[in-house]
Design a protein around this motif. Structure first.
Motif, PDB file in Angstrom:
ATOM      1  N   THR A   1       0.846  -1.207   0.000  1.00 24.40           N
ATOM      2  CA  THR A   1       0.000   0.000   0.000  1.00 24.40           C
ATOM      3  C   THR A   1       0.872   1.245   0.000  1.00 24.40           C
ATOM      4  OG1 THR A   1      -0.095  -0.083   2.417  1.00 24.40           O
ATOM      5  CG2 THR A   1      -1.894  -1.131   1.218  1.00 24.40           C
ATOM      6  N   LYS A   2       1.708   1.399  -1.009  1.00 21.08           N
ATOM      7  CA  LYS A   2       2.622   2.522  -1.067  1.00 21.08           C
ATOM      8  C   LYS A   2       1.996   3.788  -1.635  1.00 21.08           C
ATOM      9  CE  LYS A   2       7.267   0.572  -1.019  1.00 21.08           C
ATOM     10  NZ  LYS A   2       8.542   0.441  -1.730  1.00 21.08           N
ATOM     11  N   SER A   3       0.746   3.733  -2.013  1.00 27.73           N
ATOM     12  CA  SER A   3       0.082   4.909  -2.559  1.00 27.73           C
ATOM     13  C   SER A   3       0.078   6.039  -1.529  1.00 27.73           C
ATOM     14  CB  SER A   3      -1.358   4.562  -2.941  1.00 27.73           C
ATOM     15  OG  SER A   3      -2.089   5.728  -3.221  1.00 27.73           O
ATOM     16  N   MET A   4       0.406   7.261  -1.991  1.00 32.75           N
ATOM     17  CA  MET A   4       0.408   8.406  -1.084  1.00 32.75           C
ATOM     18  C   MET A   4      -0.995   8.706  -0.569  1.00 32.75           C
ATOM     19  SD  MET A   4       3.442   9.570  -0.487  1.00 32.75           S
ATOM     20  CE  MET A   4       4.082   7.896  -0.555  1.00 32.75           C
ATOM     21  N   TRP A   5      -2.018   8.352  -1.348  1.00 37.26           N
ATOM     22  CA  TRP A   5      -3.386   8.585  -0.902  1.00 37.26           C
ATOM     23  C   TRP A   5      -3.682   7.799   0.376  1.00 37.26           C
ATOM     24  CZ3 TRP A   5      -6.896  12.076  -1.245  1.00 37.26           C
ATOM     25  CH2 TRP A   5      -8.213  11.794  -0.871  1.00 37.26           C
ATOM     26  N   HIS A   6      -3.028   6.662   0.512  1.00 38.04           N
ATOM     27  CA  HIS A   6      -3.204   5.838   1.703  1.00 38.04           C
ATOM     28  C   HIS A   6      -2.731   6.583   2.951  1.00 38.04           C
ATOM     29  CE1 HIS A   6      -3.524   2.109   3.994  1.00 38.04           C
ATOM     30  NE2 HIS A   6      -2.289   2.275   4.424  1.00 38.04           N
ATOM     31  N   TYR A   7      -1.860   7.577   2.764  1.00 43.84           N
ATOM     32  CA  TYR A   7      -1.277   8.299   3.897  1.00 43.84           C
ATOM     33  C   TYR A   7      -1.856   9.700   4.069  1.00 43.84           C
ATOM     34  CZ  TYR A   7       2.143   4.582   4.309  1.00 43.84           C
ATOM     35  OH  TYR A   7       2.740   3.359   4.504  1.00 43.84           O
ATOM     36  N   TRP A   8      -3.001   9.966   3.443  1.00 45.46           N
ATOM     37  CA  TRP A   8      -3.571  11.297   3.594  1.00 45.46           C
ATOM     38  C   TRP A   8      -3.888  11.641   5.056  1.00 45.46           C
ATOM     39  CZ3 TRP A   8      -8.112  12.663   5.814  1.00 45.46           C
ATOM     40  CH2 TRP A   8      -9.098  11.688   5.961  1.00 45.46           C
ATOM     41  N   PRO A   9      -4.298  10.676   5.927  1.00 45.76           N
ATOM     42  CA  PRO A   9      -4.524  11.060   7.331  1.00 45.76           C
ATOM     43  C   PRO A   9      -3.255  11.575   8.017  1.00 45.76           C
ATOM     44  CG  PRO A   9      -5.571   8.946   6.860  1.00 45.76           C
ATOM     45  CD  PRO A   9      -4.676   9.255   5.701  1.00 45.76           C
ATOM     46  N   TYR A  10      -2.093  11.062   7.599  1.00 47.19           N
ATOM     47  CA  TYR A  10      -0.837  11.523   8.174  1.00 47.19           C
ATOM     48  C   TYR A  10      -0.606  12.995   7.830  1.00 47.19           C
ATOM     49  CZ  TYR A  10       0.710   6.734   9.265  1.00 47.19           C
ATOM     50  OH  TYR A  10       0.834   5.473   9.779  1.00 47.19           O
ATOM     51  N   PHE A  11      -0.758  13.304   6.526  1.00 43.45           N
ATOM     52  CA  PHE A  11      -0.537  14.687   6.095  1.00 43.45           C
ATOM     53  C   PHE A  11      -1.586  15.617   6.700  1.00 43.45           C
ATOM     54  CE2 PHE A  11       1.582  12.341   2.587  1.00 43.45           C
ATOM     55  CZ  PHE A  11       2.829  12.932   2.680  1.00 43.45           C
ATOM     56  N   ALA A  12      -2.829  15.145   6.804  1.00 40.98           N
ATOM     57  CA  ALA A  12      -3.896  15.961   7.396  1.00 40.98           C
ATOM     58  C   ALA A  12      -3.584  16.258   8.866  1.00 40.98           C
ATOM     59  CB  ALA A  12      -5.241  15.250   7.271  1.00 40.98           C
ATOM     60  N   LYS A  13      -3.107  15.252   9.579  1.00 43.42           N
ATOM     61  CA  LYS A  13      -2.734  15.445  10.976  1.00 43.42           C
ATOM     62  C   LYS A  13      -1.582  16.434  11.090  1.00 43.42           C
ATOM     63  CE  LYS A  13      -1.147  12.874  15.067  1.00 43.42           C
ATOM     64  NZ  LYS A  13      -0.752  11.534  15.570  1.00 43.42           N
ATOM     65  N   GLY A  14      -0.616  16.318  10.182  1.00 44.02           N
ATOM     66  CA  GLY A  14       0.523  17.234  10.189  1.00 44.02           C
ATOM     67  C   GLY A  14       0.099  18.670   9.941  1.00 44.02           C
ATOM     68  N   VAL A  15      -0.809  18.871   8.991  1.00 43.92           N
ATOM     69  CA  VAL A  15      -1.319  20.216   8.713  1.00 43.92           C
ATOM     70  C   VAL A  15      -2.054  20.761   9.934  1.00 43.92           C
ATOM     71  CG1 VAL A  15      -2.990  21.533   7.343  1.00 43.92           C
ATOM     72  CG2 VAL A  15      -1.451  19.919   6.217  1.00 43.92           C
ATOM     73  N   GLY A  16      -2.845  19.914  10.580  1.00 51.56           N
ATOM     74  CA  GLY A  16      -3.578  20.337  11.769  1.00 51.56           C
ATOM     75  C   GLY A  16      -2.658  20.818  12.872  1.00 51.56           C
ATOM     76  N   TYR A  17      -1.591  20.054  13.150  1.00 49.18           N
ATOM     77  CA  TYR A  17      -0.635  20.453  14.171  1.00 49.18           C
ATOM     78  C   TYR A  17       0.098  21.738  13.777  1.00 49.18           C
ATOM     79  CZ  TYR A  17      -0.761  16.567  17.497  1.00 49.18           C
ATOM     80  OH  TYR A  17      -1.133  15.691  18.483  1.00 49.18           O
ATOM     81  N   THR A  18       0.490  21.827  12.511  1.00 51.25           N
ATOM     82  CA  THR A  18       1.216  23.012  12.043  1.00 51.25           C
ATOM     83  C   THR A  18       0.363  24.267  12.180  1.00 51.25           C
ATOM     84  OG1 THR A  18       2.563  21.713  10.491  1.00 51.25           O
ATOM     85  CG2 THR A  18       2.344  24.070  10.053  1.00 51.25           C
TER      86      THR A  18
END
Length: 486
Positions: A275-292
């Protein structure tokens, strides 16, 4: 006279900081095991970017740390009858965290080198492996072992045993150190370096997960201490060390590393590869944006309020306060934000258990206040003195003159500079990732470690930062226009 006051205040501030930083953490007597059992938790320092020892996976949209070291930590906590708490941070911050009492132990692929033993105690080795060299598969035929890299650039994680081995046993090679293994792999693929020295288990994991990479035995001459991984513990924590050694002996007796832990880590890596698709990791990026965004917003409020207060005090007539806050501004502007973040997190942590998020937000806010105060001071001083004199002649008090006459005009003139400070703040929050705050940069590292992909996560992070800063700049421009039309 002003310079004298400033120097006295600055020296006093530095002495206070030095006094705090040199306060001993551990009292005499060994109650380390009793303390762990009393609080019911075993806090484990870890840098989860070192598969198969420790790395993160996306499980039902949530980040989960897995790997051989994690399973060992869970076994130790189980034997002690307490709950395992994993505290994430950058690898080079782990020793500071242990020495300042932020964690009870370091379990993160640590080797018990002689230098480290001067600062901390170590358990018995729990796993012994060789040191391999990762290289591009297309160059596999050119390199046989470490002796083949004379005149070449060889990478290693900063502060690692591998970095020391490159210095000691590859004298003809040029050492290149980075804080993150994913960055080294990216540099290798871009041909910025020619090889990476890493623990054999980790090197093989990278090679198996990326068809463009290969791993070879570096044929390093390594002592049993340097070749092994051990758990770092505070100096004098003998009771806790003995208990940890008992758990390690149990694990080794059952050969759990080879029979269970390595296989479990391999399964997790295999699932990640599927599951190397970046879409699979959108919750990670969303969490990062939230913290930032959250950290930036709170830091802006701190910076604005404290910065305005400092500016007004420095424009006042109380020499002692003026000297103290001038020294504060000069000191903050004269030291790197990264050092300030680490000092607040680890320094205050010696007396009060402050969380990484709070420490990071506070450090960024206090840093911003120093710069904002200069913006406010410059804006206030740019208002013609005739404005103040006219207001006072009309019967306005000094407070009302500042509130109703000077500040409204000053805000209009300094708004662009404040806007630039706000935008810079969003980007500067990336530094809090070094103490384990899950901002956008931290999540970028997690995705890189999970997917063994270097460029694409960086590109996504760049786009997200641009969206945040561009949106903020448009919003600030909107308010600036309204001010000028008012």
């Amino acid at each position: 006279m002003k310079l004298k006051w400033h120097l006295i205040a600055l020296i006093a501030l530095i002495l206070c900081l030095v006094g705090v930083s040199t306060t001993p953490v551990h009292a005499a007597g060994d109650d380390s095991l009793a303390k762990v059992k009393a609080k019911g938790t075993l806090v484990m320092g870890n840098s989860p970017n070192y598969p198969p020892y420790e790395f993160t996976v996306n499980e039902n949209g949530k980040e989960k740390i897995v790997g051989m070291d994690i399973e060992l930590g869970q076994q130790i906590a189980k034997d002690l009858g307490v709950k395992l708490v994993i505290k994430k941070m950058s690898f080079d911050s782990l020793l500071v965290a242990l020495e300042t009492g932020k964690v009870d132990m370091i379990l993160s692929g640590f080797s018990p080198t002689a230098t480290r033993k001067q600062h901390v105690d170590f358990s018995n080795n729990y796993y012994v492996s060789k040191q391999y060299i990762i290289l591009n598969k297309t160059e596999r035929g050119y390199y046989k072992n470490r002796r083949s890299f004379t005149g070449k650039r060889v990478g290693a994680v900063l502060g690692s045993t591998a970095a020391n081995l490159v210095k000691q046993q590859m004298p003809g090679a040029k050492l290149v150190t980075m804080e993150n293994a994913s960055d080294l792999v990216l540099a290798l693929k871009a041909h910025k370096i020619d090889g990476i020295v890493k623990d054999s288990a980790s090197a093989i994991a990278y090679a198996q997960s990326d068809a463009t990479l290969a791993a070879i035995d570096g044929k390093f001459s390594v002592s049993s201490a340097e070749a092994g991984n051990a758990i770092a513990l505070p100096k004098g924590a003998d009771s806790l060390r003995l208990a940890v050694n008992q758990s390690i002996a149990k694990v080794q007796q059952k050969d759990l590393f080879n029979k269970v832990y390595l296989k479990d880590a391999g399964k997790e890596i295999a699932k990640t590869n599927a599951t190397k698709s970046m879409w699979h990791y959108w919750p990670y990026f969303a969490k990062g944006v939230g913290y930032t965004v959250g950290i930036s917003l709170v830091a802006v409020i701190i910076g604005m309020l404290l910065g305005a207060l400092i500016a007004l005090i420095r424009l006042g007539h109380v020499k002692v306060f003026k000297a103290i806050f001038t020294a504060y501004v000069e000191f903050v502007r004269g030291t790197p934000l990264m050092v300030q973040v680490m000092f607040i997190y680890f320094g205050i942590g010696m007396f009060y258990n402050i969380s990484a998020v709070v420490a990071g937000t506070l450090a960024v806010g206090l840093n911003s206040a120093a710069y904002v105060s200069e913006v406010f001071r410059g804006g206030i001083e740019s208002i013609a003195k005739g404005q103040t004199e006219a207001a006072r002649s009309l019967g306005l008090s000094q407070h009302d003159t500042m509130r109703y006459v000077v500040l409204p005009q000053a805000i209009t003139s300094i708004w662009p500079a404040l806007g630039n400070e706000f935008i810079s703040l969003i980007k500067e929050t990336s530094i809090v990732s070094i103490i384990g705050v899950a901002d956008l940069i931290y999540q970028l590292r997690v995705v890189q470690a999970d997917t063994y992909s270097g460029v694409l996560p960086i590109a996504i992070a760049m786009v997200l930062y641009f969206i945040m800063t561009f949106s903020l700049s448009r919003l600030l421009r909107h308010f600036e226009k309204k001010m000028h039309h008012a």
